[in-house]
Design a protein around this motif. Structure first.
Motif, short mmCIF file in Angstrom:
data_model
loop_
_atom_site.label_atom_id
_atom_site.label_comp_id
_atom_site.label_asym_id
_atom_site.label_seq_id
_atom_site.Cartn_x
_atom_site.Cartn_y
_atom_site.Cartn_z
N MET A 194 61.48 11.16 11.14
CA MET A 194 60.69 9.95 11.25
C MET A 194 61.26 9.03 12.34
O MET A 194 60.52 8.39 13.04
CB MET A 194 60.69 9.25 9.89
N ARG A 195 62.59 8.98 12.42
CA ARG A 195 63.21 8.13 13.43
C ARG A 195 62.93 8.65 14.84
O ARG A 195 62.76 7.87 15.77
CB ARG A 195 64.71 8.08 13.17
N ALA A 196 62.86 9.97 15.00
CA ALA A 196 62.58 10.56 16.30
C ALA A 196 61.17 10.20 16.76
O ALA A 196 60.94 9.95 17.95
CB ALA A 196 62.73 12.07 16.25
N LEU A 197 60.23 10.14 15.83
CA LEU A 197 58.86 9.76 16.17
C LEU A 197 58.81 8.32 16.68
O LEU A 197 58.14 8.02 17.67
CB LEU A 197 57.95 9.93 14.95
N GLY A 198 59.54 7.44 16.04
CA GLY A 198 59.60 6.05 16.47
C GLY A 198 60.24 5.90 17.84
O GLY A 198 59.79 5.11 18.67
N THR A 199 61.28 6.68 18.09
CA THR A 199 61.94 6.66 19.39
C THR A 199 61.01 7.17 20.48
O THR A 199 60.92 6.58 21.56
CB THR A 199 63.22 7.51 19.36
N MET A 200 60.30 8.24 20.20
CA MET A 200 59.36 8.79 21.18
C MET A 200 58.23 7.81 21.46
O MET A 200 57.80 7.65 22.60
CB MET A 200 58.80 10.14 20.70
N LEU A 201 57.75 7.13 20.44
CA LEU A 201 56.70 6.13 20.63
C LEU A 201 57.21 4.97 21.48
O LEU A 201 56.52 4.50 22.38
CB LEU A 201 56.22 5.62 19.27
N GLY A 202 58.42 4.52 21.23
CA GLY A 202 59.02 3.45 22.02
C GLY A 202 59.19 3.83 23.47
O GLY A 202 58.89 3.04 24.37
N VAL A 203 59.66 5.04 23.73
CA VAL A 203 59.83 5.51 25.09
C VAL A 203 58.47 5.62 25.79
O VAL A 203 58.33 5.24 26.95
CB VAL A 203 60.58 6.86 25.11
N ALA A 204 57.47 6.10 25.08
CA ALA A 204 56.13 6.22 25.67
C ALA A 204 55.57 4.85 26.02
O ALA A 204 54.97 4.68 27.10
CB ALA A 204 55.20 6.95 24.70
N LEU A 205 55.77 3.86 25.17
CA LEU A 205 55.28 2.52 25.47
C LEU A 205 56.04 1.91 26.65
O LEU A 205 55.44 1.24 27.50
CB LEU A 205 55.43 1.63 24.24
N LEU A 206 57.34 2.15 26.72
CA LEU A 206 58.13 1.64 27.84
C LEU A 206 57.68 2.27 29.16
O LEU A 206 57.49 1.56 30.15
CB LEU A 206 59.61 1.94 27.60
N LEU A 207 57.48 3.57 29.17
CA LEU A 207 57.04 4.24 30.39
C LEU A 207 55.63 3.81 30.80
O LEU A 207 55.35 3.66 31.99
CB LEU A 207 57.11 5.76 30.21
N ALA A 208 54.76 3.60 29.85
CA ALA A 208 53.41 3.14 30.17
C ALA A 208 53.46 1.73 30.77
O ALA A 208 52.72 1.42 31.71
CB ALA A 208 52.55 3.15 28.92
N GLY A 209 54.32 0.89 30.26
CA GLY A 209 54.47 -0.45 30.81
C GLY A 209 55.03 -0.43 32.22
O GLY A 209 54.59 -1.18 33.09
#
Length: 45
Positions: free
Chosen positions: A1-16
């Motif tokens: 579950m923590r890995a999913l949150g990390t991947m989501l955070g990285v995806a949002l950072l890269l999109a920004g």
């Protein structure tokens, strides 16, 4: 579950970061009076 949150955070950072950029036509750096070799730059369109 923590890995999913990390991947989501990285995806949002890269999109920004992908949305960042200079608007308008490209131009040479510095003042126009100091341009030794003036040239036109292609537009990104």
């Amino acid at each position: 579950m923590r890995a999913l949150g990390t991947m989501l955070g990285v995806a949002l950072l890269l999109a920004g970061l992908a949305a960042c950029g200079k608007k308008g036509a490209p131009s040479a750096p510095g003042p126009a009076s100091h341009m030794t070799y003036p040239r036109t730059y292609p537009s990104p369109d």
